[in-house]
Write a protein that holds these residues in place. Structure first.
Motif, PDB file in Angstrom:
ATOM      1  N   ALA A  20       0.834  -1.201   0.000  1.00  0.00           N
ATOM      2  CA  ALA A  20       0.000   0.000   0.000  1.00  0.00           C
ATOM      3  C   ALA A  20       0.868   1.251   0.000  1.00  0.00           C
ATOM      4  CB  ALA A  20      -0.904   0.014   1.235  1.00  0.00           C
ATOM      5  N   ALA A  21       0.305   2.331  -0.503  1.00  0.00           N
ATOM      6  CA  ALA A  21       0.951   3.638  -0.375  1.00  0.00           C
ATOM      7  C   ALA A  21       0.674   4.160   1.027  1.00  0.00           C
ATOM      8  CB  ALA A  21       0.399   4.601  -1.425  1.00  0.00           C
ATOM      9  N   ILE A  22       1.705   4.655   1.688  1.00  0.00           N
ATOM     10  CA  ILE A  22       1.584   5.082   3.086  1.00  0.00           C
ATOM     11  C   ILE A  22       1.939   6.559   3.202  1.00  0.00           C
ATOM     12  CG2 ILE A  22       2.464   4.766   5.433  1.00  0.00           C
ATOM     13  CD1 ILE A  22       3.084   1.842   4.628  1.00  0.00           C
ATOM     14  N   GLY A  23       1.092   7.298   3.878  1.00  0.00           N
ATOM     15  CA  GLY A  23       1.356   8.710   4.160  1.00  0.00           C
ATOM     16  C   GLY A  23       1.464   8.926   5.652  1.00  0.00           C
ATOM     17  N   VAL A  24       2.485   9.667   6.078  1.00  0.00           N
ATOM     18  CA  VAL A  24       2.659   9.984   7.498  1.00  0.00           C
ATOM     19  C   VAL A  24       2.387  11.477   7.681  1.00  0.00           C
ATOM     20  CG1 VAL A  24       4.183   9.882   9.488  1.00  0.00           C
ATOM     21  CG2 VAL A  24       4.419   8.182   7.669  1.00  0.00           C
ATOM     22  N   TYR A  25       1.413  11.797   8.528  1.00  0.00           N
ATOM     23  CA  TYR A  25       0.973  13.175   8.743  1.00  0.00           C
ATOM     24  C   TYR A  25       1.394  13.652  10.129  1.00  0.00           C
ATOM     25  CZ  TYR A  25      -2.156  12.593   4.705  1.00  0.00           C
ATOM     26  OH  TYR A  25      -2.668  12.365   3.445  1.00  0.00           O
ATOM     27  N   GLY A  26       1.933  14.862  10.188  1.00  0.00           N
ATOM     28  CA  GLY A  26       2.295  15.465  11.465  1.00  0.00           C
ATOM     29  C   GLY A  26       1.351  16.601  11.814  1.00  0.00           C
TER      30      GLY A  26
ATOM     31  N   GLN B 123       9.027  17.394  10.910  1.00  0.00           N
ATOM     32  CA  GLN B 123      10.125  16.674  11.566  1.00  0.00           C
ATOM     33  C   GLN B 123       9.625  15.411  12.253  1.00  0.00           C
ATOM     34  OE1 GLN B 123      11.573  19.840  14.072  1.00  0.00           O
ATOM     35  NE2 GLN B 123      13.136  20.473  12.601  1.00  0.00           N
ATOM     36  N   ARG B 124       8.487  15.495  12.892  1.00  0.00           N
ATOM     37  CA  ARG B 124       7.934  14.320  13.578  1.00  0.00           C
ATOM     38  C   ARG B 124       7.460  13.268  12.584  1.00  0.00           C
ATOM     39  NH1 ARG B 124       4.606  17.249  18.570  1.00  0.00           N
ATOM     40  NH2 ARG B 124       6.430  17.425  19.962  1.00  0.00           N
ATOM     41  N   ALA B 125       6.824  13.714  11.499  1.00  0.00           N
ATOM     42  CA  ALA B 125       6.395  12.759  10.471  1.00  0.00           C
ATOM     43  C   ALA B 125       7.590  12.071   9.845  1.00  0.00           C
ATOM     44  CB  ALA B 125       5.564  13.478   9.411  1.00  0.00           C
ATOM     45  N   ASN B 126       8.667  12.826   9.616  1.00  0.00           N
ATOM     46  CA  ASN B 126       9.879  12.234   9.046  1.00  0.00           C
ATOM     47  C   ASN B 126      10.511  11.220   9.990  1.00  0.00           C
ATOM     48  OD1 ASN B 126      10.782  13.070   6.351  1.00  0.00           O
ATOM     49  ND2 ASN B 126      10.628  15.142   7.145  1.00  0.00           N
TER      50      ASN B 126
END
Length: 219
Positions: free
Chosen positions: A138-144, A161-164
């Protein structure tokens, strides 16, 4: 005595040498271009029923041509449950198009920090295992997300920075491919609760991991 009439040796005009130099440079340039054109990397194109992707001799990961609509994610969906998510600190929400795994920033980070705490490891392992079980490839997105305390530009930087930091964990410890994970800094832009109270601000400080199954990225 006979008088010798000695004429000075005439030198070639300097422009002749310039022309010769230009001709030599032109020949070398054409040879260089010919060598570069002679090498072309091998590209193998394959199409299957799930997605269209390009595999090169140096890349084994399938990349979806169509990206999810990352801006359309609704973070106020009702809560759902997965059997493998046994930690109540992890909030699971979703639709038939995507699933959201939410964690409060106090669980992952110290206040105003972007370095993952040791206690974050266990929760991220649970999420990682669930992603691999239900959303392979799946494609995954991380949101801060942050609250509205402080400057909006500072909040956006902290959210990124937190999402990274979470993205790097998923790559190094979760075994996910880097090109399948994108980072989105929301900052204070999409609060899910009021920023007028401490409890509301705490709800707004979070990191959300969103999984889009491959078959939902098609138009």
């Amino acid at each position: 005595m006979a008088q010798l009439d000695v004429q000075p040796k005439q030198r070639s005009p300097f422009w002749i040498w310039i022309v010769i130099l230009l001709v030599i440079l032109g020949v070398l340039f054409m040879l260089w271009r010919g060598c570069n054109r002679s090498y072309q990397p091998q590209v193998l194109k394959t199409v299957d029923s799930d997605s269209t992707h390009v595999d090169t001799i140096n890349t084994a990961t399938k990349v979806a041509v169509t990206q999810p609509d990352w801006e359309a994610v609704d973070f106020e969906l009702p809560r759902s449950t997965y059997d493998e998510i046994t930690d109540t600190a992890i909030l699971v929400r979703g639709t038939d198009k995507y699933t959201i795994y939410g964690l409060g920033e106090n669980i992952l980070f110290a206040e105003d920090q972007s370095t993952l705490q040791g206690s974050a490891d266990g929760r991220l392992k649970l999420i990682s295992a669930s992603l691999q079980k239900r959303f392979n490839n799946a494609a995954i997105g991380v949101y801060g997300h942050t609250d509205s305390t402080g400057a909006s530009s500072t909040n956006r930087i902290l959210g990124a920075q937190r999402a990274n930091a979470v993205k790097e964990w998923l790559i190094s410890k979760g075994g996910f491919a880097e090109d399948m994970i994108s980072v989105h800094s929301v900052g204070e832009a999409k609060p899910i609760a009021t920023n007028g109270t401490e409890s509301g601000r705490q709800q707004n400080r979070s990191v959300e991991i969103v999984a889009f199954p491959a078959d939902t990225t098609k138009n």
